[in-house]
Design an enzyme around this catalytic site. Structure first.
Site, PDB file in Angstrom:
ATOM      1  N   ASP A  52       4.872  -9.916  25.896  1.00  0.00           N
ATOM      2  CA  ASP A  52       4.925  -8.529  26.367  1.00  0.00           C
ATOM      3  C   ASP A  52       3.613  -7.862  25.943  1.00  0.00           C
ATOM      4  OD1 ASP A  52       5.536  -5.932  27.025  1.00  0.00           O
ATOM      5  OD2 ASP A  52       7.152  -5.695  25.569  1.00  0.00           O
ATOM      6  N   ASP A  63       5.265  -6.907  34.068  1.00  0.00           N
ATOM      7  CA  ASP A  63       5.753  -6.792  32.688  1.00  0.00           C
ATOM      8  C   ASP A  63       6.799  -7.871  32.442  1.00  0.00           C
ATOM      9  OD1 ASP A  63       6.380  -5.602  30.055  1.00  0.00           O
ATOM     10  OD2 ASP A  63       5.433  -3.812  30.871  1.00  0.00           O
ATOM     11  N   HIS A 102      -0.449  -4.297  31.231  1.00  0.00           N
ATOM     12  CA  HIS A 102      -0.922  -3.736  29.963  1.00  0.00           C
ATOM     13  C   HIS A 102      -1.351  -4.826  28.989  1.00  0.00           C
ATOM     14  CE1 HIS A 102       2.545  -4.188  27.094  1.00  0.00           C
ATOM     15  NE2 HIS A 102       3.321  -4.058  28.141  1.00  0.00           N
ATOM     16  N   GLU A 155       0.182   1.027  26.601  1.00  0.00           N
ATOM     17  CA  GLU A 155       1.472   1.115  27.306  1.00  0.00           C
ATOM     18  C   GLU A 155       2.621   1.266  26.328  1.00  0.00           C
ATOM     19  OE1 GLU A 155       5.206  -0.633  29.213  1.00  0.00           O
ATOM     20  OE2 GLU A 155       4.164  -1.120  27.350  1.00  0.00           O
ATOM     21  N   GLU A 156       2.531   0.539  25.220  1.00  0.00           N
ATOM     22  CA  GLU A 156       3.642   0.502  24.265  1.00  0.00           C
ATOM     23  C   GLU A 156       3.840   1.814  23.530  1.00  0.00           C
ATOM     24  OE1 GLU A 156       5.776  -1.708  24.163  1.00  0.00           O
ATOM     25  OE2 GLU A 156       4.936  -3.635  24.760  1.00  0.00           O
ATOM     26  N   HIS A 191       9.661  -7.949  21.944  1.00  0.00           N
ATOM     27  CA  HIS A 191       9.342  -7.123  20.769  1.00  0.00           C
ATOM     28  C   HIS A 191       9.687  -7.865  19.480  1.00  0.00           C
ATOM     29  CE1 HIS A 191       8.501  -2.871  22.476  1.00  0.00           C
ATOM     30  NE2 HIS A 191       8.137  -3.811  23.335  1.00  0.00           N
TER      31      HIS A 191
END
Length: 351
Positions: free
Chosen positions: A176, A228, A63, A205-206, A319
């Site tokens: 990420d 990922d 992603h 994706e998130e 994140h």
């Protein structure tokens, strides 16, 4: 600097929140074009690069989006109120510098807060919530912000750049999943697979694994690998019982995530990846987690089901704007994907 480190730096420094991945998509297309036969972009924005070959066909999904913010409105004094796009821990946003991707071009701003000097004692004890934060771009009022092209829907991303730490560790924003994108691109460079390969830079994706759902439905591959990042348990604040993974110990083969509510890889898929790693002497880690899930879940559940595996890289502080990983792990992950592309026919020849 290794080629994969250079690639990660370029991808990490790029900006592309969920649903607004265009600039990252252009970069991925530029990097991947020499190694594929065809490239197209579907209606949702997924970049689908095809290398022609024999069955089994293999999809690699990485992603392209990063978590970020989106302008909700600008108040009468020119301060920008926003919503989060993707999962943020509130305190990691406080007092960060941001890039507002306005119609007039990129504009810098800061996520402001009340200075501690004027806080009451009870205020200092409470964490500041996202709903109480705002972006200060220096505008005096709504009209000035509007003239710059700051409107509802304007995307906002964090202003952080890639940096090298000690040894082979690096830090940056959006590892990420720009680390997964780098793994996918580098694996295509290194593999001698004769299988048909679909390298897909997925979108959104998130915020719900959206791009993986639509692209897997369209491509209908015989087998798929998602890439990922995942959480190691090797730093203060987290224990081995939470994660037995470590940075520097190799790629992570995920057996199950989200306590099984996400991916549960079939034994055939786990055997394929683990036996390939042993054959080519690639040190790997195996993971069963109770946390979040990835594109692999959406792909696995497409149509009548698709054999799907997940290769992750242990990454600290995900994140956040200061994620940390090992370049050695990144290199080994790209190697594992490249070799798995070559061994896939042994395991999925009847598909």
């Amino acid at each position: 600097m290794s080629e994969i480190q250079r690639l990660l730096e370029r991808l990490s420094n790029a900006h592309g929140i969920s649903g607004r991945e265009g600039s990252v998509q252009e970069m991925v297309e530029e990097e991947i074009r020499p190694y594929v036969d065809e490239i197209r972009v579907d209606k949702l924005g997924n970049l689908v690069a095809t290398r022609k070959g024999e069955r089994p066909s293999v999809m690699i999904a990485a992603h392209m989006d990063e978590i970020g913010l989106m302008t909700k409105y600008v108040d009468e004094k020119g301060f920008i109120r926003f919503v989060t796009i993707g999962g943020w821990f509130d305190q990691s946003l406080l007092n960060q510098r941001v890039v507002i991707h306005a119609d007039s071009g990129p504009i810098y701003g800061v996520i402001g807060s009340k200075p501690p000097h004027v806080m009451k004692d009870e205020e200092r004890k409470k964490p500041i919530e996202i709903k109480d934060m705002f972006v200060d771009a220096g505008c005096n009022d709504q009209d000035e912000a509007k003239a710059l092209g700051i409107n509802p829907g304007t995307p906002v991303s964090l202003d952080r750049t890639f940096a090298k730490l000690a040894g082979d560790r690096v830090t940056g924003k959006a590892f990420d999943n720009r680390a997964g994108v780098a793994m996918m691109i580098e694996a295509l460079k290194r593999t001698r697979s004769e299988s048909a390969i679909y390298a897909v830079g997925t979108v959104q994706e998130e915020v719900g694994l959206k791009g993986a759902k639509t692209s897997a439905f369209d491509l209908r591959p015989d087998v798929a690998l998602a890439t990922d990042v995942t959480i190691p348990g090797d730093h203060p604040g987290i224990e081995k019982k939470d994660s037995n993974l470590e940075i520097g110990k190799g790629p992570v083969i995920v057996i199950a995530d989200a306590s099984g509510r996400g991916l549960i890889a079939t034994e055939k898929v786990v055997d394929w990846l683990a036996e390939t790693a042993r054959e080519f002497e690639i040190e790997v880690q195996m993971d069963v987690s109770g946390g979040g899930t990835t594109d692999a879940t959406a792909i696995q559940l497409t149509r009548e089901g698709i054999h799907t595996g997940l290769i992750s890289i242990a990454t600290r502080y995900i994140h956040s704007p200061v994620e940390v990983l090992s370049i050695k792990d990144l290199e080994a992950s790209a190697d594992l994907i490249a070799r798995a592309l070559e061994t896939a026919p042994r395991y999925f020849k009847s598909e």
